[in-house]
Design a protein around this motif. Structure first.
Motif: not given
Lengths: 440, 440
Positions: A163-165, A176-178, A185, A187, A213-214
């Motif tokens: 799920k992490l790209m 979503f950005k984290l 990364a 989602l 995740f949207r």
């Protein structure tokens, strides 16, 4: 001293008439009368009445029952008595020991008049107190079990894609950005790229159920920022039709399993009849669908490329009228409204070899044959104005012998929504996530 | 003109001797000799030799075979011929049509000498070319299927809890933070809080397989920033032992299923014997384990509260020696190294009603009975220096009748690692995620 016995479920009490057993559950209702104390205890299998006569030898029990509150978690040890005048299965439990395992505060924060948003704030109580919510998750379990049974029988491998790209590949807008150590990364909006990578990795048929995740600020009854996706990807297909056949067979198998296990409960609780659909499901091209809709006044300006929810409902109603079928595949979506990786027929680059599946007018799936030819994929990405650089890892998968393939992504909550006639995806999810809701 | 026929899997070719069929797969090896062309084609079920004599009537086929590259995706239509001198099953395919569906570039970016990190860069090719990796995901599928079978039979409901959280509740340090519209969200480190909320919601037994996220800068062979967790939570338990019994039964059932389906392949490919463990698994308290280890020189300063990996390996070796068992539950971890929500025995608040499960010395599970009494939970959180405010939604679940419960969280990749004797979790995952790896 009375010893606790091992737990007996309420639904099994009939087998224990005359015996002393322990029942664990919640206080459903309390009727504390002058001479008698009645407590209805509920577990996940049913309800039983606990009947105690005041002033008996055991003041302890009288006091314990008197101190109970609605929804407290209790264990009642007592004798099972056959009593035909009792409403709940003609049985009652005469208590010999009352244990309060977790006392509920009063008043409860929600009741049967509480609105949806506040119910969601106290979702654990909402789900616990409503038999329809309990049934929902039982149905979800059976539905997934049915889909997996079919997928396994068809040779699917269950994959868990990340799920992490590292890049926001599919489209920058809705991701979503984290913070990820010293960089960023993103989602995954879907397992799309990774399930295709699994095909390139020689997995013949990929199956995954997992979160997607949207980052869309959508507040409709059918959108969520996190939902459970059912994903399938099939290698070596000859045409997109192969994917549609897989899907209709999977859904038929899963729906039959739900009908076998829960149709009576669903009828009683939701007032919905579970129908196992006939195959093949009807198919109609987007062009045909639009022609029919326009002849009936939809999109009078002729400007819409896609079907809006109103159009989806109208075409589904039409198909239902003509064929009696609740499901319909809309095929050949215009290239302009489909992602760059959808394959296009050689003789008509204006459309894609793609489909949506509608159930009772609600879109529950998007699917397509994927473009597996590296040079064509590059060209299609460029046409959509996408830069190849962030797509590099994805595109590499098509340089060393990627077979033809296609697949589908299904929203589990949407399927449940239609199956049970729910008005909102919020009700079809354990803990809903939307732009304004990250709790509980 | 030769028409393509519907696909026949390599493993089924024997049934088609004398017929013309189509085989789809990858070019495994090419031997292009002066008079003969030999191409070994591989699909997910096996390999077959394609044999073509040069200078025949069809120059087209000769040219097509000549242009092939290793790992190209091809469909070969041809006659199945029984030929005992051919190594691969005594069969060969005499081609009548050769279609290159996706030509592989040359040279391939990895080969059998490539190191792990570069193999991971090209993971799709790595998995495709190695039969051990193909087997791994087949085993994963069977293992999960076995765990689900057991869980369903025990009345579990499959839940999908949210991965997006409004607060970094469990512990701020190891959580990924993301932008969520105009505020922040956090990725769930485990379904811990939410599966407990499902228990408070009246779900009798919760089962979930899904991603968990850990923002730990760990570079060991057994840590990942994203991995697949298997989670179970059981309501109305009497003691933590109930959870351990559930787990050992689930693992025994799942291991038996893997052994039935794959033990021969696992022996051949990984050199590992799959043993269905006997139940009950050995149990030893942390205090006993440390006493034994210290008597043998471990932790000579007597400073360690927890077992380090060396201690885990040593105690597992000891148990194996004494009982022959590969598995061991370590129980009663000190309160100081367990989270606030683990229950403590009434007579010994210095320890918790918790366990880890080791397999061949590797920790694969952490579990516990949970503290379900609201006031005790508040006290324990405060003792750990945690602020109640970010925990509010979680704590609320214990105010209105939460039953006693306990559960476990298992790392799927770790179980696979031990099961197949892999050296690193990187090999047990399709697309590994670590502090330095977010791609492909």
């Amino acid at each position: 001293m009375i010893h606790t016995t091992s737990r007996v479920l309420v639904s099994d009490l009939r087998e224990h008439v005359g015996q002393t057993v322990s029942v664990s559950g919640w206080v459903n209702t309390l009727r504390l009368q002058r001479k008698m104390q009645f407590v209805v205890v509920r577990d996940h299998t049913g309800m039983v009445q606990v009947t105690h006569k005041r002033g008996g030898e055991s003041d302890e029990i009288e006091a314990a029952l008197e101190g109970l509150t609605s929804e407290s978690a209790v264990r009642i040890t007592g004798r099972v008595v056959d009593n035909p005048i009792v409403n709940l299965g003609g049985l009652e439990l005469v208590p010999e020991k009352v244990e309060v395992l977790n006392r509920a505060e009063t008043p409860l924060p929600i009741d049967e008049h509480t609105g949806l948003e506040q119910r969601l704030d106290w979702r654990f109580l909402d789900v616990r107190k409503r038999s329809s919510a309990q049934l929902l998750f039982a149905v979800q379990t059976t539905l997934e079990q049915g889909m997996r049974e079919y997928a396994y029988a068809q040779g699917c491998t269950e994959m868990h894609t990340p799920k992490l790209m590292g890049t926001a590949s599919e489209s920058g807008a809705e991701v979503f950005k984290l913070g990820y150590f010293d960089r960023s990364a993103y989602l995954a909006q879907s397992p799309q790229f990774y399930k295709q990578m699994a095909i390139a990795a020689g997995i013949d048929r990929v199956f995954e159920i997992g979160p997607v995740f949207r980052a869309e600020p959508s507040f409709t009854s059918r959108h969520a920022t996190e939902f459970t996706g059912v994903d399938v990807e099939l290698a070596w297909i000859n045409r997109v039709e192969d994917v549609m056949v897989f899907e209709e067979q999977m859904l038929t198998h899963a729906t039959r399993k739900v009908a076998d296990a829960h149709s009576e409960a669903i009828r009683e609780t939701f007032g919905v009849e579970v129908t196992v659909p006939a195959t093949p499901f009807p198919r109609i091209t987007m062009a045909e669908a639009q022609e029919i809709l326009r002849a009936n006044g939809w999109d009078s300006e002729g400007a819409k490329e896609d079907l809006d929810p109103e159009g989806e409902r109208a075409i589904a109603a039409r198909i239902k009228e003509q064929t009696g079928h609740e499901w319909v595949f809309i095929t050949h979506y215009p290239t302009s409204i489909r992602p760059f990786y959808h394959m296009r027929p050689a003789d008509n680059p204006g459309v894609t070899l793609s489909f949506d599946l509608l159930w009772k007018g609600l879109e529950v799936t998007t699917g397509a044959q994927r473009e597996h030819r590296h040079e064509v994929l590059l060209k299609q990405a460029a046409e959509k104005g996408m830069s190849a650089e962030p797509l590099q890892d994805y595109l590499n998968a098509f340089r060393y012998g990627c077979p033809p393939h296609g697949g589908l992504g299904m929203g589990l909550g949407r399927v449940l929504m239609v199956l049970l006639g729910l008005e909102s995806i919020r009700e079809a999810t354990f803990l809903f996530r939307g732009p304004n809701r990250l709790t509980p």
